[in-house]
Design a protein around this motif. Sequence first.
Motif, PDB file in Angstrom:
ATOM      1  N   GLY A   1       0.834  -1.210   0.000  1.00 34.99           N
ATOM      2  CA  GLY A   1       0.000   0.000   0.000  1.00 34.99           C
ATOM      3  C   GLY A   1       0.862   1.251   0.000  1.00 34.99           C
ATOM      4  O   GLY A   1       0.460   2.295   0.497  1.00 34.99           O
ATOM      5  N   GLY A   2       2.056   1.138  -0.591  1.00 34.95           N
ATOM      6  CA  GLY A   2       3.021   2.245  -0.536  1.00 34.95           C
ATOM      7  C   GLY A   2       2.851   3.279  -1.634  1.00 34.95           C
ATOM      8  O   GLY A   2       3.663   4.205  -1.733  1.00 34.95           O
ATOM      9  N   SER A   3       1.789   3.163  -2.468  1.00 36.74           N
ATOM     10  CA  SER A   3       1.646   4.134  -3.566  1.00 36.74           C
ATOM     11  C   SER A   3       0.729   5.294  -3.198  1.00 36.74           C
ATOM     12  O   SER A   3       0.547   6.207  -3.996  1.00 36.74           O
ATOM     13  N   ALA A   4       0.132   5.257  -2.020  1.00 33.76           N
ATOM     14  CA  ALA A   4      -0.795   6.346  -1.638  1.00 33.76           C
ATOM     15  C   ALA A   4      -0.937   6.397  -0.118  1.00 33.76           C
ATOM     16  O   ALA A   4      -0.529   5.471   0.584  1.00 33.76           O
ATOM     17  N   GLY A   5      -1.518   7.495   0.342  1.00 37.76           N
ATOM     18  CA  GLY A   5      -1.925   7.626   1.739  1.00 37.76           C
ATOM     19  C   GLY A   5      -0.840   7.350   2.760  1.00 37.76           C
ATOM     20  O   GLY A   5       0.328   7.749   2.600  1.00 37.76           O
ATOM     21  N   LEU A   6      -1.211   6.650   3.808  1.00 37.46           N
ATOM     22  CA  LEU A   6      -0.286   6.363   4.913  1.00 37.46           C
ATOM     23  C   LEU A   6       0.981   5.656   4.422  1.00 37.46           C
ATOM     24  O   LEU A   6       2.091   6.017   4.822  1.00 37.46           O
TER      25      LEU A   6
ATOM     26  N   ARG B   1       0.078   4.632 -10.704  1.00 35.84           N
ATOM     27  CA  ARG B   1       0.171   5.312  -9.388  1.00 35.84           C
ATOM     28  C   ARG B   1       1.459   4.909  -8.666  1.00 35.84           C
ATOM     29  O   ARG B   1       2.083   5.717  -7.989  1.00 35.84           O
TER      30      ARG B   1
ATOM     31  N   ASP C   1      -1.254  -7.687  -6.233  1.00 35.24           N
ATOM     32  CA  ASP C   1      -2.453  -7.660  -5.397  1.00 35.24           C
ATOM     33  C   ASP C   1      -2.163  -8.527  -4.174  1.00 35.24           C
ATOM     34  O   ASP C   1      -2.071  -9.755  -4.284  1.00 35.24           O
ATOM     35  N   VAL C   2      -2.019  -7.895  -3.003  1.00 33.58           N
ATOM     36  CA  VAL C   2      -1.615  -8.663  -1.821  1.00 33.58           C
ATOM     37  C   VAL C   2      -2.712  -9.612  -1.337  1.00 33.58           C
ATOM     38  O   VAL C   2      -2.446 -10.523  -0.540  1.00 33.58           O
ATOM     39  N   ALA C   3      -3.935  -9.387  -1.811  1.00 35.20           N
ATOM     40  CA  ALA C   3      -5.025 -10.285  -1.414  1.00 35.20           C
ATOM     41  C   ALA C   3      -4.835 -11.678  -2.005  1.00 35.20           C
ATOM     42  O   ALA C   3      -5.416 -12.646  -1.527  1.00 35.20           O
TER      43      ALA C   3
ATOM     44  N   CYS D   1       0.534  -2.144   5.013  1.00 38.54           N
ATOM     45  CA  CYS D   1      -0.369  -0.974   5.062  1.00 38.54           C
ATOM     46  C   CYS D   1      -1.593  -1.132   4.166  1.00 38.54           C
ATOM     47  O   CYS D   1      -2.603  -0.463   4.389  1.00 38.54           O
TER      48      CYS D   1
ATOM     49  N   SER E   1      -3.711  -1.885  11.626  1.00 37.61           N
ATOM     50  CA  SER E   1      -5.115  -2.079  12.009  1.00 37.61           C
ATOM     51  C   SER E   1      -5.763  -0.697  12.007  1.00 37.61           C
ATOM     52  O   SER E   1      -5.538   0.104  11.091  1.00 37.61           O
ATOM     53  N   SER E   2      -6.503  -0.367  13.039  1.00 38.00           N
ATOM     54  CA  SER E   2      -7.221   0.917  13.105  1.00 38.00           C
ATOM     55  C   SER E   2      -7.831   1.021  14.497  1.00 38.00           C
ATOM     56  O   SER E   2      -8.026  -0.001  15.161  1.00 38.00           O
TER      57      SER E   2
ATOM     58  N   LYS F   1      -9.970  -5.575  11.030  1.00 38.60           N
ATOM     59  CA  LYS F   1      -8.931  -4.883  11.799  1.00 38.60           C
ATOM     60  C   LYS F   1      -8.764  -5.501  13.193  1.00 38.60           C
ATOM     61  O   LYS F   1      -7.661  -5.519  13.744  1.00 38.60           O
TER      62      LYS F   1
ATOM     63  N   ILE G   1      -7.175   9.335   9.156  1.00 40.93           N
ATOM     64  CA  ILE G   1      -6.005   9.948   8.515  1.00 40.93           C
ATOM     65  C   ILE G   1      -6.476  10.586   7.204  1.00 40.93           C
ATOM     66  O   ILE G   1      -7.276   9.974   6.478  1.00 40.93           O
TER      67      ILE G   1
ATOM     68  N   GLU H   1     -13.883   6.634   1.744  1.00 41.50           N
ATOM     69  CA  GLU H   1     -14.804   6.255   2.836  1.00 41.50           C
ATOM     70  C   GLU H   1     -15.939   7.261   2.985  1.00 41.50           C
ATOM     71  O   GLU H   1     -17.092   6.900   3.173  1.00 41.50           O
TER      72      GLU H   1
HETATM   73  N1  NAP Z   1      -7.373   6.666   6.281  1.00 37.11           N
HETATM   74  C1  NAP Z   1      -7.807   6.424   7.504  1.00 37.11           C
HETATM   75  O1  NAP Z   1      -8.559   7.218   8.089  1.00 37.11           O
HETATM   76  C2  NAP Z   1      -7.360   5.171   8.223  1.00 37.11           C
HETATM   77  C3  NAP Z   1      -7.591   5.068   9.602  1.00 37.11           C
HETATM   78  C4  NAP Z   1      -7.172   3.921  10.263  1.00 37.11           C
HETATM   79  C5  NAP Z   1      -6.535   2.911   9.578  1.00 37.11           C
HETATM   80  N2  NAP Z   1      -6.323   3.037   8.242  1.00 37.11           N
HETATM   81  C6  NAP Z   1      -5.637   1.936   7.551  1.00 37.11           C
HETATM   82  O2  NAP Z   1      -4.406   2.435   7.058  1.00 37.11           O
HETATM   83  C7  NAP Z   1      -4.056   1.742   5.852  1.00 37.11           C
HETATM   84  C8  NAP Z   1      -3.783   2.755   4.757  1.00 37.11           C
HETATM   85  O3  NAP Z   1      -4.963   3.513   4.575  1.00 37.11           O
HETATM   86  P1  NAP Z   1      -4.994   4.772   3.593  1.00 37.11           P
HETATM   87  O4  NAP Z   1      -6.166   5.570   3.998  1.00 37.11           O
HETATM   88  O5  NAP Z   1      -3.660   5.365   3.508  1.00 37.11           O
HETATM   89  O6  NAP Z   1      -5.361   4.033   2.202  1.00 37.11           O
HETATM   90  P2  NAP Z   1      -5.330   4.633   0.716  1.00 37.11           P
HETATM   91  O7  NAP Z   1      -5.089   6.074   0.707  1.00 37.11           O
HETATM   92  O8  NAP Z   1      -6.585   4.119   0.060  1.00 37.11           O
HETATM   93  O9  NAP Z   1      -4.105   3.847   0.071  1.00 37.11           O
HETATM   94  C9  NAP Z   1      -4.207   2.448  -0.001  1.00 37.11           C
HETATM   95  C10 NAP Z   1      -2.964   1.869  -0.618  1.00 37.11           C
HETATM   96  O10 NAP Z   1      -3.093   0.437  -0.602  1.00 37.11           O
HETATM   97  C11 NAP Z   1      -2.988  -0.067  -1.956  1.00 37.11           C
HETATM   98  N3  NAP Z   1      -3.828  -1.255  -2.049  1.00 37.11           N
HETATM   99  C12 NAP Z   1      -5.163  -1.349  -1.848  1.00 37.11           C
HETATM  100  N4  NAP Z   1      -5.577  -2.605  -2.056  1.00 37.11           N
HETATM  101  C13 NAP Z   1      -4.471  -3.329  -2.383  1.00 37.11           C
HETATM  102  C14 NAP Z   1      -4.244  -4.681  -2.728  1.00 37.11           C
HETATM  103  N5  NAP Z   1      -5.239  -5.553  -2.788  1.00 37.11           N
HETATM  104  N6  NAP Z   1      -2.975  -5.068  -3.006  1.00 37.11           N
HETATM  105  C15 NAP Z   1      -1.945  -4.183  -2.985  1.00 37.11           C
HETATM  106  N7  NAP Z   1      -2.107  -2.899  -2.654  1.00 37.11           N
HETATM  107  C16 NAP Z   1      -3.354  -2.471  -2.383  1.00 37.11           C
HETATM  108  C17 NAP Z   1      -3.447   1.110  -2.822  1.00 37.11           C
HETATM  109  O11 NAP Z   1      -2.964   1.062  -4.165  1.00 37.11           O
HETATM  110  P3  NAP Z   1      -3.789   0.297  -5.336  1.00 37.11           P
HETATM  111  O12 NAP Z   1      -5.224   0.682  -5.185  1.00 37.11           O
HETATM  112  O13 NAP Z   1      -3.157   0.770  -6.609  1.00 37.11           O
HETATM  113  O14 NAP Z   1      -3.576  -1.162  -5.110  1.00 37.11           O
HETATM  114  C18 NAP Z   1      -2.784   2.262  -2.076  1.00 37.11           C
HETATM  115  O15 NAP Z   1      -1.404   2.287  -2.364  1.00 37.11           O
HETATM  116  C19 NAP Z   1      -5.226   0.810   5.551  1.00 37.11           C
HETATM  117  O16 NAP Z   1      -4.938  -0.463   6.036  1.00 37.11           O
HETATM  118  C20 NAP Z   1      -6.373   1.422   6.328  1.00 37.11           C
HETATM  119  O17 NAP Z   1      -7.365   0.478   6.670  1.00 37.11           O
HETATM  120  C21 NAP Z   1      -6.712   4.144   7.542  1.00 37.11           C
END
Ligand code: NAP
Length: 341
Positions: free
Chosen positions: A47-52, A76, A102-104, A131, A184-185, A202, A231, A239
């Motif tokens: 999940g290193g291409s976006a967000g956290l 991305r 796809d890590v799933a 992540c 987790s969360s 989570k 975040i 969401e």
């Molecule tokens: N944002 C919040 O408020 C929040 C709060 C608590 C916990 N979290 C947790 O923190 C983590 C990161 O959240 P985020 O908000 O930063 O997410 P995000 O902005 O949606 O980024 C998600 C990242 O995961 C990758 N990803 C998604 N599905 C994938 C898959 N099947 N295989 C490989 N990569 C995959 C996405 O790239 P691709 O789509 O290109 O695969 C992207 O790089 C998540 O586990 C989330 O549940 C988030």
Amino acid sequence: MDGWSSCLTTTATVAGAYLAWYAVCAWQCRRAMPALRLRGSHCYVTGGSAGLGEHLANLLAEAGANVTIVARNQDRLLAAQKRIQGHCADPEQQRIVAISADVANAAEGTRALHRAIKAQQGQAPKYVFACAGLTTPRFFLEYRPQDFEQTMQVNYFGALHTIQEAAKLMIQHEVKGGRVVTVSSQAGLLGIPGYSEYTPTKAALRMLTETLYYELAIYGIAAHCFLPANIRTPGFEHENQTKPEITRIIDGDDEAMDPRDCAQCMLDGMAKGYPNITSDWLGDIVRATCRGVGPANNMALDTLFVFLGWFLVPLWRVIVWWQAKSCRQAEAAQRKQVLSQ
Ligand SMILES: NC(=O)c1ccc[n+]([C@@H]2O[C@H](COP(=O)([O-])OP(=O)(O)OC[C@H]3O[C@@H](n4cnc5c(N)ncnc54)[C@H](OP(=O)(O)O)[C@@H]3O)[C@@H](O)[C@H]2O)c1
């Protein structure tokens, strides 16, 4: 000795023995955690291409690490790789690798790890951050069966498969002081209406990490669980598009943390050796309240957080219950109408 002084002596002896036991347990936890050394280490971030994940990768690059980012969307990924390269402390020496997977899918996740080692010139990951994750909040009765399965597959099994293969590779490559981190969360600690597809994934991660905290220690690998609050990320924006009103009230949708600060919290918690890392003190109260027999971050502080939780948790529940009253009534009426059609 009169009755009072014998009572005081007994109390002081019991309290002293208890504190000594606390100190031994706290020391034992610390001893199991090797120091965090990012410079020159291979850090693997799903999940290193976006967000956290991307902001974490930036911090790791700034600390001099060789970073591998994994995600599905190739465009991305490449754009993120370029941005992360811009954060390198020593661009000549550091390697920033991007791998689409796809890590799933367990086989894809495994292949990605092996490709990462090759691309990082044979260096196995020392720090693994799972992540990748997602959620699409809705009411429980609106989800299709495959929605629950898909989210569990990405959030839980995606992390599990990555960590299992990474741990094997750390052992094979004789990596010293390795660590794995599940993301987790706070929603993994408490049930929130609208998140029935998300919170179980989570919570499952939290228990997996607690088990690995003990089990991977056998091989000298430490395990952490990160439990952040909201975040400001693309995932959070996604969401908010489907979040029911009641979820917004409970979750506080406008209060979201900066992703870089949040990633820094994760690294700080790892440096302190915390088994369960949160992003704010409210998270610490919920974490300590839910800890059960799991490992503590800080025995004394956790006891204080539990004490605060006795008062603040019931208060919070009453406030939210009243705030969400009209949403509950509206949803009950609407659902009855939909289901009776
Ligand atoms: N944002 C919040 O408020 C929040 C709060 C608590 C916990 N979290 C947790 O923190 C983590 C990161 O959240 P985020 O908000 O930063 O997410 P995000 O902005 O949606 O980024 C998600 C990242 O995961 C990758 N990803 C998604 N599905 C994938 C898959 N099947 N295989 C490989 N990569 C995959 C996405 O790239 P691709 O789509 O290109 O695969 C992207 O790089 C998540 O586990 C989330 O549940 C988030």
